[in-house]
Design an enzyme around this catalytic site. Structure first.
Site, PDB file in Angstrom:
ATOM      1  N   CYS A  33       0.846  -1.202   0.000  1.00  0.00           N
ATOM      2  CA  CYS A  33       0.000   0.000   0.000  1.00  0.00           C
ATOM      3  C   CYS A  33       0.876   1.246   0.000  1.00  0.00           C
ATOM      4  CB  CYS A  33      -0.915   0.020   1.213  1.00  0.00           C
ATOM      5  SG  CYS A  33      -0.029   0.228   2.780  1.00  0.00           S
ATOM      6  N   CYS A  36       3.332   1.567   2.769  1.00  0.00           N
ATOM      7  CA  CYS A  36       4.571   0.809   2.552  1.00  0.00           C
ATOM      8  C   CYS A  36       5.565   1.643   1.749  1.00  0.00           C
ATOM      9  CB  CYS A  36       4.282  -0.487   1.800  1.00  0.00           C
ATOM     10  SG  CYS A  36       3.150  -1.615   2.628  1.00  0.00           S
ATOM     11  N   ASP A 444      11.911  24.200 -33.217  1.00  0.00           N
ATOM     12  CA  ASP A 444      13.058  24.413 -34.083  1.00  0.00           C
ATOM     13  C   ASP A 444      12.552  24.261 -35.521  1.00  0.00           C
ATOM     14  OD1 ASP A 444      15.785  24.584 -34.960  1.00  0.00           O
ATOM     15  OD2 ASP A 444      15.722  22.419 -35.235  1.00  0.00           O
ATOM     16  N   ASP A 641      15.614  18.685 -32.342  1.00  0.00           N
ATOM     17  CA  ASP A 641      16.234  17.404 -32.697  1.00  0.00           C
ATOM     18  C   ASP A 641      17.759  17.443 -32.719  1.00  0.00           C
ATOM     19  OD1 ASP A 641      16.519  18.993 -34.961  1.00  0.00           O
ATOM     20  OD2 ASP A 641      16.459  17.268 -36.310  1.00  0.00           O
ATOM     21  N   ASP A 645      19.768  22.214 -29.915  1.00  0.00           N
ATOM     22  CA  ASP A 645      18.482  22.345 -29.226  1.00  0.00           C
ATOM     23  C   ASP A 645      18.550  21.844 -27.782  1.00  0.00           C
ATOM     24  OD1 ASP A 645      17.149  23.319 -31.518  1.00  0.00           O
ATOM     25  OD2 ASP A 645      16.949  21.282 -32.284  1.00  0.00           O
TER      26      ASP A 645
END
Length: 761
Positions: A33, A36, A444, A641, A645
């Site tokens: 739970c 825990c 970009d 990419d 960037d």
């Protein structure tokens, strides 16, 4: 003079924090739970040298950031063991297989049910007036119930060992509630057996053995259903792991040898026949074929592969024989990285989950107080001890915070797994939560809004030449060049079925172009400066017009006159305009940031529908733009990419990178789009929103059951003449709350992206 006193322990911690921590994933057994989870987190985080501990109930894992100079894995696992749980290093590349857990839970359930069902029938028959008791003497009848209860408690022994251990350490959890409630019921029944033996036959109707036995069995039923559900939620990772072939055919000493894929080394040459899966990441050494890469890219059409082409492990070689030189194995392959990203995502928590953990830490002690208080109040009101016992057990059982602990991880597990199925890798629950708040998204240009490679968009012919001749002569001049513009011209000629001719007296003129001869004709190909140096005049206004549109013109001169020109541009992605439109409909402002010139940037922006453009921007300036927007109070996402960037991706609230992006960009991003499809930006936002909504629904139901159930279990309805909640019904309600939360999360498995890339083939 002001004196600053530095605490030595604080100084040590500061020194430690100056170094980057080591991350380890541990498999933790025994958690049931949210309490825990809190217990394990506290036990680990209080250790010197530990920065953080991310504990996930559903995956049964802990992700710990620690400093090896101050502590080690053995110390961490020992602390978890001291807290009442077992821990061991987890295999980061091994996909979870919950079938074993489900089978074990099923065996425990059957063993408990074999004894609990007849126990339930006997006790309920007795309550309903069915004369089972007439078959025995009162004492034997009580003894039979005792003997049927003991095996159930033995099967559920773990509830007692863990529950009481945590209770005595001041960290009560769900197991503590179950242990207290069923122990109270059992010893009440045992007291009844003794008193019946001594002549108090009327107590045969107040044994409550069935409460202990049936409660344990119902909770084991809930655990079994949870284990089965966990198996379903982990299916995405297992499917990914199963994609990889188990063996590879390696060429050694001129012969083909089949070995386990784990034994392949970097530099080995692999033979792959038609129809076989490519076992490793590598580069084609020889052969020609088409490879189905749909499992990684989402593209249904196979990709042509020849010498020098990169291939990805687990993709399918369709029709040719390939020899591949291995470049990555094991954890360094693309497939392993995808699995690792998904697993890490499923282990990370959203802030909303941390709130639930904090609540659960106080919830269990509160429930204990409520149960005791309710029982004392009923006893003080002069009601029988058996009624007070019923209330005490019912409150403890119905309040178990199991559903609370499952509410967030189940939704994150299913949501991130579903995203992975469609090539959307979301790195954790915190990302899911942050995406829902995005109101500005930066793109970009090159490679993101565009395909990132130049293509021929027009061919013009002058002075009696035709377009085919202009293209053929230009391709002959560019034959063998590695320049992107040259490759684009040659590719266009090949696509039109032209035979690429060869020039004589070939010369390259760096920064301007090339020259040579074709038969008796002098060939010049390049930019304005190249043709001007050859004494050939060009139309300056025409060149300026192409520049304004963001296009590049390559001019062809033949024997001293302008023969034609070829127009090239970086093609806008076919799905870019649709993606931008959808984002606007969501109330998210699209912005372009690019290092390209303003003319090219504005041309692309106009095509895709972006009004705000920052052009000629350096990498650090991209980061500044992100910071400025954040200063304005905006929540910013960045889509890119390239290496340039990466800083902006890291600075943004949410960084989104394409799967074929540089490693640095991928590591900096919070979301990775494996299919390199801009529409997946929209799909990722929609999936995140649906997952977060599911988390909120789960938390509502988890709290709703407890808020509604605890007063009923405490006897508020009975106080006004209504029924008293039976502990068995309380156990059933508690189990159902956990299962309902998991089932609600599993609804995310029906998710399908609404937007798909247009067919460009």
């Amino acid at each position: 003079m002001k004196t600053t006193v530095i605490n030595q322990n604080e100084a040590n911690k500061n020194a430690i924090n100056d170094t980057k921590p080591t991350i380890v994933r541990l498999a933790v057994k025994g958690m049931t739970c949210a309490a825990c989870v809190t217990a394990v987190s506290r036990a680990v985080e209080k250790l010197d040298g530990v920065d953080s501990a991310e504990v996930n109930l559903l995956t049964s894992e802990a992700k710990v950031a620690y400093h090896p100079k101050q502590t080690d894995i053995a110390t961490i696992t020992a602390a978890i063991k001291k807290a009442g749980y077992k821990a061991s290093p987890a295999d980061p590349e091994q996909a979870d297989d919950d079938s074993g857990e489900a089978k074990a839970a099923g065996r425990r359930l059957i063993a408990a049910a074999v004894a609990a069902i007849p126990l339930f029938v006997l006790s309920m028959g007795n309550m309903l007036g069915i004369p089972f008791v007439a078959l025995f003497t009162p004492w034997v009848f009580a003894l039979v119930q005792l003997l049927l209860t003991v095996p159930v408690i033995v099967v559920g022994y773990r509830f007692y060992t863990v529950g009481f251990w945590n209770l005595f350490r001041g960290r009560p959890n769900m197991d503590s509630l179950i242990a207290l409630g069923t122990t109270a019921a059992f010893f009440h029944g045992l007291y009844g057996v003794i008193m019946i033996y001594r002549g108090a036959a009327h107590l045969v109707h107040e044994l409550y053995f069935e409460s202990a036995g049936v409660i344990i069995t119902l909770i084991l039923l809930g655990k079994y259903l949870e284990a089965v559900s966990k198996g379903k939620t982990s299916a995405a990772i297992r499917k990914l792991a199963e994609l990889a072939p188990e063996t590879a055919t390696v060429i050694r000493a001129g012969e083909e040898v089949t070995i386990p894929v784990e034994e392949v080394k970097i530099g080995d040459v692999i033979a792959v026949r038609p129809g076989e899966k490519i076992p490793v990441d590598g580069v084609v050494q020889s052969g020609q074929s088409w490879v189905d890469e749909s499992m990684v890219t989402g593209e249904s059409i196979p990709v042509e592969k020849g010498p020098g082409a990169k291939v990805i492990g687990a993709t399918i070689n369709t029709d040719g024989f390939l020899r591949i030189k291995t470049t990555a194995v094991g954890k360094d392959t693309v497939l392993a990285r995808i699995i690792r990203l998904v697993r890490e995502a499923q282990g990370l928590k959203a802030n909303i989950a941390r709130i639930a953990d904090k609540i659960s830490a106080y919830f269990v002690p509160t429930v204990l107080i409520i149960a005791l208080t309710a029982a004392i109040i009923w006893l003080s009101a002069g009601r029988p001890f058996s009624l007070a016992m019923t209330v005490f057990v019912s409150v403890l059982v119905i309040a178990c915070p199991c559903a609370l602990g499952l509410a967030t991880p189940t939704a994150i597990l299913v949501g991130t797994g579903k995203g992975a199925e469609y090539g959307i890798l979301i790195k954790g629950g915190a990302v899911l939560e942050a995406v829902s708040k995005i109101d500005a998204i930066l793109f970009d240009k090159t490679g993101t809004l565009t395909l990132g490679r130049p293509e021929v968009t027009a061919v013009r012919a002058f002075a009696g030449f035709d377009e085919a001749e202009v293209l053929a002569l230009s391709a002959a001049a560019e034959k063998g060049s590695e320049h992107p513009l040259a490759r684009a011209i040659v590719a266009e000629a090949e696509a039109k079925g032209m035979e690429i001719m060869t020039l004589t007296d070939f010369k390259a003129h760096p920064g301007r172009g090339v020259s040579g001869r074709f038969g008796e004709r002098e060939i010049v190909l390049g930019n304005e400066k190249m043709l001007q140096s050859a004494g050939i005049e060009i139309d300056v206004e025409l060149a300026r017009a192409f520049a304004v549109e963001g296009k590049t013109a390559v001019y062809l001169g033949v024997s001293g006159q302008l023969a034609g020109l070829i127009v090239l541009s970086d093609i806008v992605r076919p799905e870019a305009a649709e993606s931008v439109f959808r984002l606007k409909m969501m109330g998210i402002k699209p912005i372009m940031v690019t290092g390209d010139n303003p003319a090219a940037a504005n041309a692309v922006a106009a095509l895709v529908g972006i009004e705000e453009v920052y052009a000629g921007i350096l990498p650090d300036e991209k980061t500044d733009i992100v910071k400025n927007l954040q200063t304005e109070g905006r929540k910013v996402a960045m889509v890119g990419d390239g290496i340039n960037d990466a800083p902006a991706l890291a600075q943004a609230d949410i960084g989104i990178a394409f799967g074929r992006a540089t490693d640095i960009a991928v590591e900096s991003a919070a979301i990775v789009l494996v299919r390199n499809d801009l529409l997946d930006v929209v799909n990722a936002i929609e999936l995140s929103a649906r997952t977060l909504r599911t988390i909120m629904e789960n938390l509502f139901w988890a709290f709703f059951y407890n808020i509604l159930g605890i007063p009923i279990a405490a006897g508020i309805l009975h106080a006004f003449g209504g029924p008293l909640l039976n502990p068995m019904i309380a156990a059933l309600a508690m189990s159902f709350s956990s299962v309902s939360v998991v089932l609600n999360a599993l609804r995310l498995r029906r998710y399908r992206p609404r937007l798909q890339k247009p067919d460009t083939h």
